[in-house]
Design a protein around this motif. Structure first.
Motif, PDB file in Angstrom:
ATOM      1  N   ARG A 161      42.649  42.770  30.535  1.00  0.00           N
ATOM      2  CA  ARG A 161      41.623  42.949  31.577  1.00  0.00           C
ATOM      3  C   ARG A 161      40.813  41.660  31.760  1.00  0.00           C
ATOM      4  O   ARG A 161      40.428  41.311  32.885  1.00  0.00           O
ATOM      5  N   GLN A 189      40.459  39.278  35.272  1.00  0.00           N
ATOM      6  CA  GLN A 189      39.220  38.743  35.842  1.00  0.00           C
ATOM      7  C   GLN A 189      39.319  37.239  36.046  1.00  0.00           C
ATOM      8  O   GLN A 189      38.900  36.711  37.090  1.00  0.00           O
ATOM      9  N   GLN A 226      43.434  45.782  38.906  1.00  0.00           N
ATOM     10  CA  GLN A 226      42.973  46.597  37.792  1.00  0.00           C
ATOM     11  C   GLN A 226      44.184  47.041  36.975  1.00  0.00           C
ATOM     12  O   GLN A 226      45.320  47.011  37.462  1.00  0.00           O
ATOM     13  N   MET A 270      46.091  48.561  41.646  1.00  0.00           N
ATOM     14  CA  MET A 270      46.143  49.118  40.288  1.00  0.00           C
ATOM     15  C   MET A 270      47.507  48.819  39.687  1.00  0.00           C
ATOM     16  O   MET A 270      48.536  49.276  40.173  1.00  0.00           O
TER      17      MET A 270
END
Length: 481
Positions: free
Chosen positions: A319, A323, A334, A370
């Motif tokens: 994660r 970013q 995501q 996603m």
């Protein structure tokens, strides 16, 4: 001796209190900062043990109030927020020690006794608070020891040797030590000693005078002088030529350098951090690395764990890299829980570097915002198949290929089948080759690890470690023989 324990989790407080009372301490327990300040205002304690997250505030941010009341009282900080930022902020308070949860209760009790009996003034807090954005990510137990070692070298200039496999983030540790330490206002100079030609490395490190050799048309200031007032990071130190090792040892011993072709001794004002992915003890035994230099560099060793030993961090790291990718112009993505779990089950022979490359590719290639497990599976399908079957080059098909078409043909087929991420090919190939190699040598020695290590020319501890990582049981070869 008396201890003030500030902990709002009653079950944890009971365990800590029992351990401290067994050590002969009188323990006073409270659950809030307000109660802490009231008790400290009423009387003194030999030590303070405090959690960070409390119902009415932050235990670290309010340490100054306790310091005003009892400036000499040693403070031990506990925290479930197991990040480098928390460890550094705990260290910046001048805390005697920092314990990430879960911790060894016996070690805590021993530390409290040591702190209470120290009887000396702690270092005052003279640094500005540090913000977020620190480079190292991870809350696993393996990373907590790294964070704690980093905090212990921030206020001194002890030489640090960072050990770990390629791709584990050794340079990030060096940057953290520099950027969080008292030399952060100075330069951070990184040198890959393996990338400099052997005949130029002394000039690069120590500088040279005009006319020192053909092509030296002007004075050149070396990396040691460039890093004055800051930190010099010597990466891949295990690959440094022997002659340069001798010069480096002399510089560390004398605190001075002399430019190539020069007579003037230049006084050093630099912190040395070195790193290597090699086991230096076999290198010393083979005469490729100086033993006296090793002990000069290995003052404070920091071991960076491979990613397979910190699987709890893989989803968090993934994660984090998503970013970073978004910040570099890639689509913002995501990660589903199932995708994170699938990533955590991969072998990651290239460590964090390989994981980062894969996440960046997912950010670029994913069709949906996603990223799901199917997308991860599609990208990692060769690796996933390897992980599922437990086969590397030791599998029957590849072993047969080596016998029939030679190693070159086998390597070509392996590259086509595995498609390792860019920057990880060497590490992946070595890992794939080691398993059948070790199996064959163990088969020849009847599972005798000492003879196998001697035949391979490596340290027995190194062999034992690699056998464990490759899930090879020497007893199997003993039984077969």
């Amino acid at each position: 001796m008396s201890v003030l324990l500030v902990e709002d989790d009653v079950s944890i407080a009971i365990v800590i209190t029992a351990a401290l009372e067994a050590e002969g301490f009188a323990v006073t327990h409270c659950q809030t900062i307000a109660e802490r300040d009231r008790l400290l205002g009423e009387r003194g304690f030999d030590a303070l043990v405090t959690d960070v997250m409390l119902p009415d505030g932050n235990g670290i941010e309010t340490i100054d109030r306790a310091r005003v009341l009892h400036p000499l009282m040693p403070i031990i900080i506990l925290s479930a927020q197991n990040t480098l930022d928390t460890a550094v902020r705990a260290s910046d308070t001048g805390a005697f020690e920092y314990f990430p949860k879960p911790f060894d209760i016996d070690e805590l009790a021993r530390t409290v006794r040591q702190a209470a009996g120290a009887g000396k003034e702690l270092l005052p807090d003279g640094d500005e608070p540090l913000g977020d954005g620190l480079p190292l990510v991870g809350r696993s137990v393996a990373m907590q020891s790294v964070f704690r070692m980093i905090t212990r070298v921030l206020r001194n200039d002890l030489t640090v040797l960072i050990l770990g496999e390629s791709g584990t983030g050794k340079e990030l540790v060096a940057e953290a030590v520099h950027n969080l330490g008292h030399r952060r206002a100075g330069p951070f100079i990184a040198v890959n000693t393996a990338a400099i030609p052997a005949d130029l490395i002394e000039s690069e490190l120590f500088g040279h005078e005009k006319g020192a050799f053909t092509g030296a048309v002007a004075r050149h200031v070396g990396k040691f002088e460039q890093a004055s007032g800051g930190t010099l990071f010597l990466d891949e130190i295990g690959d440094m030529p022997m002659q340069a090792q001798t010069r480096l040892l002399r510089a560390l011993q004398s605190g001075t350098v002399r430019r190539v072709g020069g007579r003037e001794e230049v006084r050093l004002d630099v912190r040395i951090i070195a790193a290597t992915n090699k086991d230096l003890e076999p290198e010393i035994a083979a005469g490729r690395f100086r033993e006296d230099l090793y002990y000069r560099l290995n003052v404070v060793p920091i071991h960076m764990p491979p990613l397979r030993e910190r699987r709890d961090d893989i989803e968090v790291l993934a994660r984090h890299f998503l970013q970073l990718a978004a910040g570099e112009g890639l689509p913002r993505r995501q990660l589903s829980v199932e995708a994170g779990q699938l990533l955590a089950r991969q072998p990651w022979r290239g460590n964090v570097r390989e994981l980062k490359n894969v996440i960046y590719r997912l950010a670029l290639l994913a069709r949906e915002d996603m990223i799901d497990a199917e997308s991860v599976q599609a990208l990692l399908s060769p690796d996933a198949a390897t992980a599922a079957t437990g086969d590397d080059l030791s599998g029957g098909g590849e072993s047969a290929a080596i016998g029939q078409g030679g190693i070159a043909d086998a390597v070509s087929r392996w590259l086509a089948a595995e498609r390792p991420a860019s920057g990880t090919i060497y590490e992946a190939a070595v890992a794939a080759f080691e398993r059948p190699l070790f199996s064959e040598v163990l088969r020849e020695t009847g599972g005798n690890q000492l003879r196998a290590a001697q035949a391979l020319g490596i340290n027995r501890n190194t062999l034992r470690k690699r056998l464990s990582e490759l899930a090879l049981d020497p007893e199997e070869f003993t039984r077969r023989s």
